[in-house]
Write a protein that holds these residues in place. Structure first.
Motif, PDB file in Angstrom:
ATOM      1  N   LEU A 110       0.852  -1.190   0.000  1.00 44.36           N
ATOM      2  CA  LEU A 110       0.000   0.000   0.000  1.00 44.36           C
ATOM      3  C   LEU A 110       0.881   1.231   0.000  1.00 44.36           C
ATOM      4  CD1 LEU A 110      -2.857   1.277   0.268  1.00 44.36           C
ATOM      5  CD2 LEU A 110      -2.583   1.099   2.755  1.00 44.36           C
ATOM      6  N   LEU A 111       0.525   2.200  -0.831  1.00 41.36           N
ATOM      7  CA  LEU A 111       1.285   3.447  -0.923  1.00 41.36           C
ATOM      8  C   LEU A 111       0.869   4.384   0.199  1.00 41.36           C
ATOM      9  CD1 LEU A 111       3.340   4.942  -2.827  1.00 41.36           C
ATOM     10  CD2 LEU A 111       1.326   6.032  -3.871  1.00 41.36           C
ATOM     11  N   PRO A 112       1.817   4.916   0.980  1.00 43.94           N
ATOM     12  CA  PRO A 112       1.469   5.885   2.025  1.00 43.94           C
ATOM     13  C   PRO A 112       0.722   7.085   1.444  1.00 43.94           C
ATOM     14  CG  PRO A 112       3.720   5.146   2.303  1.00 43.94           C
ATOM     15  CD  PRO A 112       3.268   4.608   0.972  1.00 43.94           C
ATOM     16  N   LEU A 113      -0.216   7.625   2.201  1.00 43.18           N
ATOM     17  CA  LEU A 113      -1.034   8.733   1.721  1.00 43.18           C
ATOM     18  C   LEU A 113      -0.168   9.957   1.440  1.00 43.18           C
ATOM     19  CD1 LEU A 113      -3.911   9.814   1.174  1.00 43.18           C
ATOM     20  CD2 LEU A 113      -3.985  10.544   3.581  1.00 43.18           C
ATOM     21  N   GLY A 114      -0.337  10.543   0.243  1.00 41.78           N
ATOM     22  CA  GLY A 114       0.373  11.747  -0.130  1.00 41.78           C
ATOM     23  C   GLY A 114       1.858  11.550  -0.364  1.00 41.78           C
ATOM     24  N   SER A 115       2.295  10.298  -0.471  1.00 44.10           N
ATOM     25  CA  SER A 115       3.729  10.025  -0.615  1.00 44.10           C
ATOM     26  C   SER A 115       4.061   9.640  -2.049  1.00 44.10           C
ATOM     27  CB  SER A 115       4.149   8.896   0.333  1.00 44.10           C
ATOM     28  OG  SER A 115       5.476   8.524   0.087  1.00 44.10           O
ATOM     29  N   LYS A 116       5.247  10.030  -2.482  1.00 46.74           N
ATOM     30  CA  LYS A 116       5.746   9.614  -3.790  1.00 46.74           C
ATOM     31  C   LYS A 116       6.760   8.485  -3.652  1.00 46.74           C
ATOM     32  CE  LYS A 116       5.037  14.179  -5.858  1.00 46.74           C
ATOM     33  NZ  LYS A 116       5.657  15.331  -6.583  1.00 46.74           N
ATOM     34  N   GLU A 117       6.875   7.959  -2.430  1.00 42.36           N
ATOM     35  CA  GLU A 117       7.813   6.875  -2.189  1.00 42.36           C
ATOM     36  C   GLU A 117       7.246   5.560  -2.722  1.00 42.36           C
ATOM     37  OE1 GLU A 117       8.424   6.834   1.961  1.00 42.36           O
ATOM     38  OE2 GLU A 117       9.068   8.937   2.097  1.00 42.36           O
ATOM     39  N   GLU A 118       8.023   4.508  -2.536  1.00 41.98           N
ATOM     40  CA  GLU A 118       7.606   3.178  -2.952  1.00 41.98           C
ATOM     41  C   GLU A 118       6.501   2.664  -2.027  1.00 41.98           C
ATOM     42  OE1 GLU A 118       8.649   1.296  -5.633  1.00 41.98           O
ATOM     43  OE2 GLU A 118       9.543   3.232  -6.222  1.00 41.98           O
ATOM     44  N   PRO A 119       5.611   1.814  -2.526  1.00 44.20           N
ATOM     45  CA  PRO A 119       4.594   1.206  -1.662  1.00 44.20           C
ATOM     46  C   PRO A 119       5.232   0.413  -0.522  1.00 44.20           C
ATOM     47  CG  PRO A 119       4.075   0.854  -3.981  1.00 44.20           C
ATOM     48  CD  PRO A 119       5.465   1.409  -3.943  1.00 44.20           C
ATOM     49  N   VAL A 120       4.502   0.360   0.589  1.00 38.01           N
ATOM     50  CA  VAL A 120       4.954  -0.346   1.786  1.00 38.01           C
ATOM     51  C   VAL A 120       4.340  -1.741   1.802  1.00 38.01           C
ATOM     52  CG1 VAL A 120       4.802  -0.350   4.313  1.00 38.01           C
ATOM     53  CG2 VAL A 120       5.228   1.790   3.075  1.00 38.01           C
ATOM     54  N   ASP A 121       5.101  -2.718   2.326  1.00 36.21           N
ATOM     55  CA  ASP A 121       4.547  -4.059   2.528  1.00 36.21           C
ATOM     56  C   ASP A 121       3.547  -3.954   3.687  1.00 36.21           C
ATOM     57  OD1 ASP A 121       3.929  -6.677   3.208  1.00 36.21           O
ATOM     58  OD2 ASP A 121       5.941  -7.421   2.759  1.00 36.21           O
ATOM     59  N   PHE A 122       2.298  -3.740   3.336  1.00 34.67           N
ATOM     60  CA  PHE A 122       1.275  -3.449   4.334  1.00 34.67           C
ATOM     61  C   PHE A 122       0.993  -4.660   5.213  1.00 34.67           C
ATOM     62  CE2 PHE A 122      -3.232  -2.769   5.615  1.00 34.67           C
ATOM     63  CZ  PHE A 122      -3.032  -1.622   6.368  1.00 34.67           C
ATOM     64  N   LEU A 123       1.013  -5.837   4.641  1.00 34.35           N
ATOM     65  CA  LEU A 123       0.744  -7.042   5.419  1.00 34.35           C
ATOM     66  C   LEU A 123       1.765  -7.204   6.543  1.00 34.35           C
ATOM     67  CD1 LEU A 123      -0.787  -9.603   6.021  1.00 34.35           C
ATOM     68  CD2 LEU A 123       0.477 -10.743   4.186  1.00 34.35           C
ATOM     69  N   SER A 124       3.024  -7.014   6.236  1.00 35.09           N
ATOM     70  CA  SER A 124       4.067  -7.130   7.262  1.00 35.09           C
ATOM     71  C   SER A 124       3.896  -6.066   8.336  1.00 35.09           C
ATOM     72  CB  SER A 124       5.460  -7.013   6.628  1.00 35.09           C
ATOM     73  OG  SER A 124       5.688  -8.085   5.738  1.00 35.09           O
ATOM     74  N   LEU A 125       3.508  -4.856   7.914  1.00 40.03           N
ATOM     75  CA  LEU A 125       3.278  -3.782   8.869  1.00 40.03           C
ATOM     76  C   LEU A 125       2.124  -4.143   9.817  1.00 40.03           C
ATOM     77  CD1 LEU A 125       3.986  -0.900   9.791  1.00 40.03           C
ATOM     78  CD2 LEU A 125       2.365  -0.040   8.070  1.00 40.03           C
ATOM     79  N   VAL A 126       1.056  -4.728   9.266  1.00 41.52           N
ATOM     80  CA  VAL A 126      -0.089  -5.142  10.084  1.00 41.52           C
ATOM     81  C   VAL A 126       0.328  -6.207  11.088  1.00 41.52           C
ATOM     82  CG1 VAL A 126      -2.312  -6.327  10.035  1.00 41.52           C
ATOM     83  CG2 VAL A 126      -1.857  -4.484   8.405  1.00 41.52           C
ATOM     84  N   GLU A 127       1.136  -7.167  10.648  1.00 45.79           N
ATOM     85  CA  GLU A 127       1.575  -8.235  11.552  1.00 45.79           C
ATOM     86  C   GLU A 127       2.380  -7.655  12.728  1.00 45.79           C
ATOM     87  OE1 GLU A 127       2.280 -12.346   9.492  1.00 45.79           O
ATOM     88  OE2 GLU A 127       3.180 -10.780   8.220  1.00 45.79           O
ATOM     89  N   THR A 128       3.170  -6.640  12.456  1.00 44.26           N
ATOM     90  CA  THR A 128       3.925  -5.983  13.530  1.00 44.26           C
ATOM     91  C   THR A 128       2.977  -5.329  14.529  1.00 44.26           C
ATOM     92  OG1 THR A 128       5.783  -5.580  12.038  1.00 44.26           O
ATOM     93  CG2 THR A 128       5.662  -4.226  14.037  1.00 44.26           C
TER      94      THR A 128
END
Length: 544
Positions: free
Chosen positions: A236-254
């Motif tokens: 998932l791409l952070p809101l308003g960010s031009k960076e690379e998408p984040v591994d959202f599943l791994s973030l949720v597990e944390t």
């Protein structure tokens, strides 16, 4: 503002198109033939549409359906195909010239007075006053009743749910799957919104009438996932960010690990299929994530999974829109969930998290809603379906359409059942207001009478069997009805559905709390003038 579309009015068009002239009972045509054959078909006549008892053992109702009635009247006419069918079902002895006459019939000489749509109304007070040629206004009876009865019943039912919920809870109508067919479903969505609901789940009603829509997922969506391996995509791409998408599943597990530790929930009690469903939905709709938290265990799986996903979304700049409960003790669970949200809010320093909206459903009725309110709860939105759209406490309002005058001569129905007796003559209805700013009486008067005046004493005779005259001094007086159709033409702008809803809410807010009580309300006073009482008494005596 503007004239109603065919089948619509009050906020947009409906499914009905063209004439509904055959949507009536057969005996309307046999009566019409009798009028025509006797040369009485053009006699000026006056009918009134009203109900005898307030619905749901309450003291009020809402008038609804005016826009659809006006659309019906504007389109009222018989096609050649209609006439051909009538010839096939009426007795073979029916004069063919009668069918030729029906081809010329429309509502161009019909006039309709009504209370403004959405107004609070009371038993025995006309909702509509319909004038025109006897044959025509007789033919209108069944269809007008059909268009008013259910609409007013649902609007009133919705208003009672609104009173039970209080002014600050959001209400969503979600009864389409339990409604009496597609037209019943659309009418329920439309008139429950008019009666005070905030949203509907019915997409077509949203399109046709502009009602705000709500809806997310069902239990089938949640249970369709069995493991985190089914999440695709996982980033998932952070809101308003031009960076690379984040591994959202791994973030949720944390986040899940931290949430479970905080809430003292063992990780092995969390359902990972449910978590996969939440993660997948959040990635798909990061601005509109709502967790349906009761597919499995609410407190040991649904809430920890929701919190993990919502906090992960927060880290990327998004905000979850809430949770929904569809089973169990809704009041108790809402309190427990709010407590956990506050704990997460303080511990993780996310201020908005303690106010995450909690929505509930689960066969909510007026009684269960009242119990929820009495128990105390942390619920923000309530979804109501079956008990709203089917009106199980009273499936019909029971409006009737009665003749009160023909050729300038008053008419009444005299019956051994006093409740079914009618009030004769063409009338004006005045709403009297007391010094506290509440309506206190609806007064029926003959058209030729002088109107009552504010600050002047008025003598009245109660309807409903009460004996003897009374007197009242109103602080204000208003004429209840307005002319909406004159000689077949809509003669004033019609409000939108939103404007009707606002009027309905305002109209109910002005009613004395004693008349708004859901149980054992005080009856509202409906009365007649002395002159009308004298006429009624004389006609009753002459008919014996």
């Amino acid at each position: 503002m503007g004239e109603p579309e065919e089948g619509g009015g009050g906020g947009g068009g409906g499914l009905r198109r063209g004439s509904l002239a055959l949507l009536t009972d057969l005996y309307q045509f046999t009566m019409a033939y009798g009028y025509w054959r006797g040369g009485r078909h053009r006699e000026p006549a006056h009918f009134e549409l009203f109900f005898r008892r307030c619905p749901f053992q309450g003291a009020f109702a809402h008038c609804a359906g005016l826009g659809e009635c006006l659309a019906f009247l504007r389109a009222f006419r018989f096609s050649p195909a209609d006439i051909e069918y009538l010839e096939s079902v009426l007795p073979v002895t029916t004069d063919k010239a009668f069918f030729d006459y029906l081809l010329t019939v429309d509502a161009s000489e019909v006039s309709v007075s009504s209370v403004p749509e959405g107004s609070v109304v009371f038993s025995k007070v006309p909702l509509f006053q319909v004038k025109g040629p006897l044959l025509v206004v007789q033919l209108l009876e069944t269809t007008l009743l059909c268009l008013v009865n259910y609409a007013s019943l649902v609007a009133t039912n919705a208003a009672r749910f609104r009173l039970a919920a209080g002014p600050h809870k959001k209400l969503m109508e979600m009864g389409l799957r339990r409604a009496q067919g597609p037209d019943g479903g659309l009418s329920a969505s439309r008139y429950s919104y008019m009666g005070g609901f905030d949203f509907t789940s019915n997409v077509l009603a949203g399109k046709l009438y502009g009602i705000p829509l709500r809806g997310t997922v069902a239990h089938s969506y949640v249970s369709s996932f069995t493991s985190l391996a089914e999440v695709n995509p996982r980033s998932l791409l952070p809101l308003g960010s031009k960076e690379e998408p984040v591994d959202f599943l791994s973030l949720v597990e944390t986040w899940l690990s931290q949430v479970c530790q905080l809430l003292h929930v063992p990780l092995d009690q969390v359902n990972y299929g449910e978590l996969a469903a939440f993660v997948s939905y959040a990635i798909t709709f990061p601005h509109n994530f709502q967790g349906l938290v009761d597919t499995y265990c609410v407190m040991k799986s649904g809430i920890p999974n929701f919190c993990a996903v919502a906090l992960a979304l927060n880290e990327l700049g998004y905000r979850a829109i809430g949770v929904r409960l569809d089973s169990g003790d809704l009041a108790k669970q809402s309190v427990e969930i709010r407590c956990l949200f506050r704990t997460c809010s303080r511990h993780f320093q996310v201020p908005w998290f303690e106010t995450v909206p909690i929505a509930v459903s689960n066969d909510v009725s007026e009684l269960s809603l009242k119990e929820l309110t009495q128990e105390g709860n942390e619920i923000d939105m309530i979804g109501v379906g079956t008990h709203l759209v089917t009106c199980p406490l009273q499936p019909s309002l029971g409006c009737v359409y009665k003749l009160v005058e023909v050729n300038g001569c008053p008419r009444l129905k005299v019956t051994e059942d006093k409740e079914k007796a009618t009030i004769p003559g063409s009338k004006v209805v005045y709403r009297l207001w007391d010094a506290a700013g509440f309506p206190c009486m609806d007064l029926l008067a003959l058209e030729e009478e002088s109107p009552p005046r504010a600050g002047q004493e008025v003598e009245f005779w109660p309807l409903g069997g009460a004996e003897g005259a009374g007197k009242v001094t109103p602080a204000a007086v208003e004429i209840l009805h307005r002319v909406y159709l004159k000689n077949g033409q809509v003669c004033q702008p019609l409000p939108s559905l939103l404007e009707i809803r606002n009027h309905a809410l305002a109209s109910l807010s002005k009613l004395n709390p004693a008349h708004k009580r859901l149980q054992e309300p005080e009856a509202y006073q409906v009365a007649m003038t002395e002159k009308l009482h004298i006429l009624l008494t004389a006609l009753q005596r002459d008919s014996q």
